[in-house]
Structure formats: C-alpha cells, structure tokens
Write an enzyme that holds these catalytic residues in place. Structure first.
Site, PDB file in Angstrom:
ATOM      1  N   TYR A  33       0.823  -1.206   0.000  1.00 42.80           N
ATOM      2  CA  TYR A  33       0.000   0.000   0.000  1.00 42.80           C
ATOM      3  C   TYR A  33       0.851   1.248   0.000  1.00 42.80           C
ATOM      4  O   TYR A  33       2.068   1.193   0.164  1.00 42.80           O
ATOM      5  CB  TYR A  33      -0.953  -0.008   1.202  1.00 42.80           C
ATOM      6  N   LYS A 146       6.428  -1.857   2.027  1.00 42.92           N
ATOM      7  CA  LYS A 146       5.216  -1.258   2.612  1.00 42.92           C
ATOM      8  C   LYS A 146       4.072  -2.259   2.461  1.00 42.92           C
ATOM      9  O   LYS A 146       3.192  -2.127   1.605  1.00 42.92           O
ATOM     10  CB  LYS A 146       4.902   0.098   1.967  1.00 42.92           C
ATOM     11  N   GLU A 178      12.527   2.931  13.983  1.00 42.12           N
ATOM     12  CA  GLU A 178      11.607   3.980  13.499  1.00 42.12           C
ATOM     13  C   GLU A 178      10.392   3.994  14.403  1.00 42.12           C
ATOM     14  O   GLU A 178      10.373   3.323  15.442  1.00 42.12           O
ATOM     15  CB  GLU A 178      11.241   3.714  12.038  1.00 42.12           C
ATOM     16  N   LEU A 202      11.057   1.517   7.034  1.00 43.96           N
ATOM     17  CA  LEU A 202      10.455   1.962   5.775  1.00 43.96           C
ATOM     18  C   LEU A 202      11.258   3.170   5.290  1.00 43.96           C
ATOM     19  O   LEU A 202      11.588   4.063   6.087  1.00 43.96           O
ATOM     20  CB  LEU A 202       8.992   2.370   5.992  1.00 43.96           C
TER      21      LEU A 202
HETATM   22  N1  PDD Z   1       3.021   5.466   7.331  1.00 41.54           N
HETATM   23  N2  PDD Z   1       7.684   4.163   8.829  1.00 41.54           N
HETATM   24  C1  PDD Z   1       6.553   3.426   8.822  1.00 41.54           C
HETATM   25  C2  PDD Z   1       6.556   2.107   9.511  1.00 41.54           C
HETATM   26  C3  PDD Z   1       5.407   3.919   8.171  1.00 41.54           C
HETATM   27  O1  PDD Z   1       4.284   3.174   8.155  1.00 41.54           O
HETATM   28  C4  PDD Z   1       5.439   5.196   7.545  1.00 41.54           C
HETATM   29  C5  PDD Z   1       4.261   5.754   6.814  1.00 41.54           C
HETATM   30  C6  PDD Z   1       6.645   5.925   7.604  1.00 41.54           C
HETATM   31  C7  PDD Z   1       6.789   7.260   6.951  1.00 41.54           C
HETATM   32  O2  PDD Z   1       6.873   7.139   5.536  1.00 41.54           O
HETATM   33  P1  PDD Z   1       6.384   8.329   4.585  1.00 41.54           P
HETATM   34  O3  PDD Z   1       7.161   9.540   4.964  1.00 41.54           O
HETATM   35  O4  PDD Z   1       6.731   7.845   3.220  1.00 41.54           O
HETATM   36  O5  PDD Z   1       4.914   8.510   4.811  1.00 41.54           O
HETATM   37  C8  PDD Z   1       7.742   5.368   8.235  1.00 41.54           C
HETATM   38  C9  PDD Z   1       1.860   5.823   6.573  1.00 41.54           C
HETATM   39  C10 PDD Z   1       1.610   7.294   6.488  1.00 41.54           C
HETATM   40  C11 PDD Z   1       0.672   5.030   7.109  1.00 41.54           C
HETATM   41  O6  PDD Z   1       0.821   3.829   7.261  1.00 41.54           O
HETATM   42  O7  PDD Z   1      -0.385   5.608   7.357  1.00 41.54           O
END
Ligand code: PDD
Length: 279
Positions: A33, A146, A178, A202
């Site tokens: 996703y 992801k 993270e 991620l």
């Molecule tokens: N989450 N780390 C994890 C485990 C994440 O699920 C996310 C993003 C990030 C940040 O990645 P980005 O800057 O590309 O959004 C880091 C999304 C927003 C979610 O699951 O809702």
C-alpha cells in the site's frame, strides 16, 4: 465528499464495491500500500510514492495490475471526481482473489483499491509537539516493504495510545529503528541522526525530504542508528511521515526531550519542508 472508490480501473460508489472474502489482502495481508498526501488538490511526491509501490510489489513478487503510469492516471481521476482539496489518498494492491492457500495461486490478477480521506494538516501537533513511548520492535525483517501486514505496528501504536502518547518508538537490539508509522530523527550535539535506509525501516518519503532540507541548510547529518539511551539524551527528537510531516516529539516515556519544547533545528526543518510543499 462523494465517497467514491477506485476499484480496479473503475470508479464506483462505496456501496457498489464488493470485496471477496477470498481476497488475499483479507486472508493473508498479502499486498502492498501507499498513503499520499494531497495539498490544495495536488498530490505531493506522487512519483516517489508510485516508485516505492513498484519496489514493494517487486519485493513480494506481486505483478501490479496496471503499469504505474496508468495507476497514476486512475488516481488523478479519482481525485478529480472527489474534488478533495486537503487530505490523504490511500491505495493498496492485493495479490488478488483465490481459494485460501499460502502459496501464490497461478494466473491471479492483482486488485487495486484506492480512496480519499479528507483531513487538514496536524497544525496543533506540528506547533506543540507530541508525546512518544518506546517499545520493542517485534516486526519482521523486511520493514522496507510497505506491506499490508501491519500487526507489529498496530500493537505498538495501541500501546502508545493506552499510555497517552501519539507514537511508539521502536527499539531493536537496543537501537532505535523507526516509529510504528513514522521515521524517527534525533539531534545529538548539533548533528541530526536517523536510522540508515536498510531492511529494518520503511524508506520514508518525508524522511528523504527531511534529509534533503537538512543538507541544503548545512545541518550535519548522519544516517546512523541511535542507541535507546542516546535517544533519551538528544536535544531534539522528531518524527516524519506523509500525514504528520515533521512533528516534534517533546516527551519520551514521561521524560521531557531537551527543554520539553520543539527545538530550533526541528523548526528550521519544518520551515524548509513547508517551502517544499509550496503552501
Ligand atoms: N506510514 N515508517 C513506517 C513504519 C510507516 O508506516 C510510515 C508511513 C513511515 C513514513 O513514511 P512516509 O514519509 O513515506 O509517509 C515510516 C503511513 C503514512 C501510514 O501507514 O499511514
């Protein structure tokens, strides 16, 4: 909002969509996703999100149902139909529908689903910062994908919420990886630290923008993991994500970070980020 759903290559009303109980996303979390932020009607970093979607899909040997250029077109059409100004665009691709069996079914077609979620920027959190807790990182060893399998993240976030915090900072073998749905940065002796972009995190798109802004602003950067005790001694800590942007963390496990107020480096990075989104 009209609550329209992109289902395959069609845009349908929500009540017209029927998800099969044998969809592998439902049975196995077998899919990938993305969450894309929309500012003033325009998707932010759409290309980067679609490239990451392609990488995630390739890593789990899932063939996207359409070329990325077509997926991009379909998402833009959905945004146009919805007319959403500010919010999130969620999309997922499941491996598809087949009788339940762990191994990949032959001749299966992946299923794309996307929809919009209107929401404003988290201005209060961006201004005042949020609280976080630490907890063990119990996730698998391919956190760079992801994947729709989010139980490790769900359980960590729930712990944070039950302890009155916004985010759970994950610790693996004594080091910060993270957040449950964010990347984590710390400022130690004026240098910005964050975990390297390997298989344990991620590769956040907001993380990448933050590193670009830091380098452009002459802030020293090290992509090195902080030990748990180093994190707690940082002058500043913040999280980054598509939905939370660059958000200060002002308290960890009940102890204030630095002065207990968002710090100057976090503020400079926030300003640089806002310049990048151009609002
Ligand atoms: N989450 N780390 C994890 C485990 C994440 O699920 C996310 C993003 C990030 C940040 O990645 P980005 O800057 O590309 O959004 C880091 C999304 C927003 C979610 O699951 O809702």
């Amino acid at each position: 909002m009209k609550e329209m759903i992109l289902y395959g290559d069609r845009i349908l009303k929500r009540d017209e969509v029927q998800i099969d109980i044998e969809d592998r996303a439902y049975q196995f979390g077998d899919g990938v996703y993305e969450v894309i932020r929309v500012y003033a009607g325009k998707p932010f970093c759409m290309q980067e999100h679609l490239e990451r979607l392609e990488k995630s899909a390739a890593a789990i040997r899932l063939r996207l149902p359409e070329p990325v250029s077509k997926i991009r077109e379909l998402l833009l059409r959905l945004l146009e139909v919805e007319g959403m100004r500010d919010g999130n665009l969620y999309l997922q691709v499941s491996r598809g529908v087949a009788p339940r069996n762990h191994a990949f079914p032959p001749d299966i077609k992946a299923q794309l689903v996307a929809y919009t979620q209107p929401s404003g920027r988290p201005v209060r959190e961006l201004e005042n910062g949020v609280r976080a807790i630490t907890t063990q990182d119990i996730r698998w060893l391919r956190c760079d994908i992801k994947s729709l399998n989010l139980l490790g993240a769900v359980l960590a976030k729930q712990q944070a919420v039950e302890r009155g915090a916004h985010e759970a900072i994950l610790i693996r073998d004594g080091f910060v990886t993270e957040g449950s749905s964010t990347n984590i940065f710390g400022v130690k002796a004026g240098t910005l630290y964050t975990h390297p972009a390997d298989h344990l995190i991620l590769h956040g798109i907001t993380r990448k923008i933050t590193l670009d802004v830091a380098r452009e602003s002459g802030i020293p950067v090290r992509e090195e993991a902080l030990a748990e005790e180093e994190l707690k001694q940082c002058e500043e800590v913040f999280l980054t994500s598509t939905t939370m942007e660059i958000c200060p963390i002002v308290e960890i496990d009940g102890t204030p970070v630095g002065t207990g107020r968002p710090g100057p480096i976090t503020r400079r990075l926030q300003e640089g980020f806002v310049r990048k989104i151009g609002i």
